[in-house]
Scaffold this motif. Structure first.
Motif: not given
Length: 409
Positions: A397-409
């Motif tokens: 979970r930490t690694l996946v969310y850390s790979a976000f380049a930009e937020s959906n929000s």
């Protein structure tokens, strides 16, 4: 498969970090044989990465079409199958279970004694269909190893994938055993979802596997998902391993001799399916899309919304109600819906994610979660028992969310 991390709002460099972590921390150290990680976001597959070996003994690599034992990642599929019957008006969530299983009308709650000398009291209320969906039924699993009731489950091999046992046999066995607690008063991981599979068959008038295939698997194009692996696909089944005390692994189920190569007599809705990451991605996309995929509607958006709310009595989280030593999720800040764990508060989980994201996993370390607020699906496939051996799900979970380049929000 077209993989486009940037269109999914993911950083290619950080996805490489994720793969390096799994390779170095788990595969190179001999803790797991191999893994396949899938991340989809905004309708795009941003990561589809097979690593390591599906079968160590034969040096077979994990491939995109490797077939994995889902174990408890079968449960969401069975829960969806049951909810299709609810949508048809054939059963209601507040129906008593004994409406379909009359011999369960007088199930008692354990108060003392041992198998064949159990003492019981009447439950505060009858078991309802929703109790099976949310594991508040009072049933248990034999592997819990905490009470005289689960000892009886072990002795009778309740719900186990044995050669000649059936769902009918399981339901008859359960009619002779007490409940751990009065339905609706606690949460306990259990054979509840196996009972749901039995009910799907009885209510629909079709064998459970046939109903599941005709109403979910076939419409969604999940062509590699079934209760056994046919000879034509045998070469794609990976082996399953168990963790050893010294941090290594031992062969548990050889892919060339696996029980999954033969059709089982007990069709376990709680843990019997084998599948691929690609098939499970289609199932998750249907859920994220509100019940529809590629023009095929399985459930309505409102039903998906209902299933992914916290249904634990009083709106509590799992630590407040749980009787289990074992589950496929960490407890703090997590509730439970109809077949899924639900994130209630990230300050308690201490993990990135969103309130309302939902998830579940399997005994051999498979795991998935769906985050509607981020339009995100993550699927992790591996084959190591038990799933509680390493904290890989939390790390993922930490690694996946850390790979976000930009937020959906």
């Amino acid at each position: 498969m077209n993989i486009n991390p940037k269109a999914a709002g993911l950083s290619p460099l950080r996805l490489e970090t994720l793969d390096r972590f799994i390779q170095a921390r788990y595969i190179d150290e001999g803790k797991i044989a191999g893994a396949l990680t899938v991340i989809a976001r905004r309708g795009e597959v941003g990561h589809f990465s097979p690593l390591g070996l599906a079968d160590v003994e034969r040096k077979t690599p994990v491939r995109e079409d490797t077939i994995f034992r889902l174990y408890s990642m079968t449960k969401p599929l069975t829960s969806v199958a049951f909810m299709t019957l609810v949508e048809q008006g054939m059963v209601a969530l507040d129906d008593p279970v004994h409406r379909v299983i009359p011999e369960w009308r007088n199930l008692g709650v354990y108060r003392g004694g041992f198998m064949e000398t159990f003492r019981t009291v009447r439950p505060e209320r009858p078991m309802l269909m929703i109790d099976l969906l949310r594991h508040t039924s009072g049933l248990t699993y034999g592997f819990q190893q905490t009470t005289n009731v689960d000892a009886a489950y072990r002795k009778l091999q309740v719900g186990e994938r044995t050669r000649d046992s059936t769902l009918d046999d399981m339901v008859r066995q359960l009619s002779t055993l007490p409940l751990e607690f009065s339905p609706g008063t606690a949460w306990n991981y259990s054979v509840s979802t196996d009972v749901l599979g039995y009910l799907v068959g009885k209510i629909s008038g079709q064998p459970f596997d046939q109903y599941l295939h005709s109403r979910i698997l076939q419409p969604l194009g999940m062509n590699d998902t079934a209760f056994y692996v046919p000879a034509s696909k045998q070469s794609r089944l990976g082996s399953c391993y168990s963790a050893t005390p010294k941090g290594g692994m031992a062969l548990f189920d050889d892919c060339a001799k696996s029980t999954y190569l033969q059709e089982p007599s007990l069709l376990s809705g709680g843990g019997g399916l084998a599948s691929t990451a690609g098939d499970y991605l289609r199932f998750c996309r249907m859920l994220l899309n509100g019940g529809t995929l590629d023009g095929v509607q399985i459930l309505s958006p409102k039903t998906i919304q209902l299933m992914t709310l916290n249904h634990l009595p009083g709106g509590k989280d799992l630590p407040a109600l749980s009787r289990s030593l074992f589950s496929e999720v960490t407890y703090n800040g997590v509730g439970f819906g109809m077949g899924f764990a639900i994130t209630l508060d990230n300050t308690f989980t201490m993990l990135p994610g969103s309130v309302g994201d939902y998830s579940w996993g399997g005994a051999a370390s498979t795991y998935f979660w769906i985050d509607p607020k981020e339009d995100l699906i993550t699927i992790f496939m591996a084959q190591l028992l038990p799933s509680t051996t390493y904290p890989i799900r939390r790390e993922l979970r930490t690694l996946v969310y850390s790979a976000f380049a930009e937020s959906n929000s």
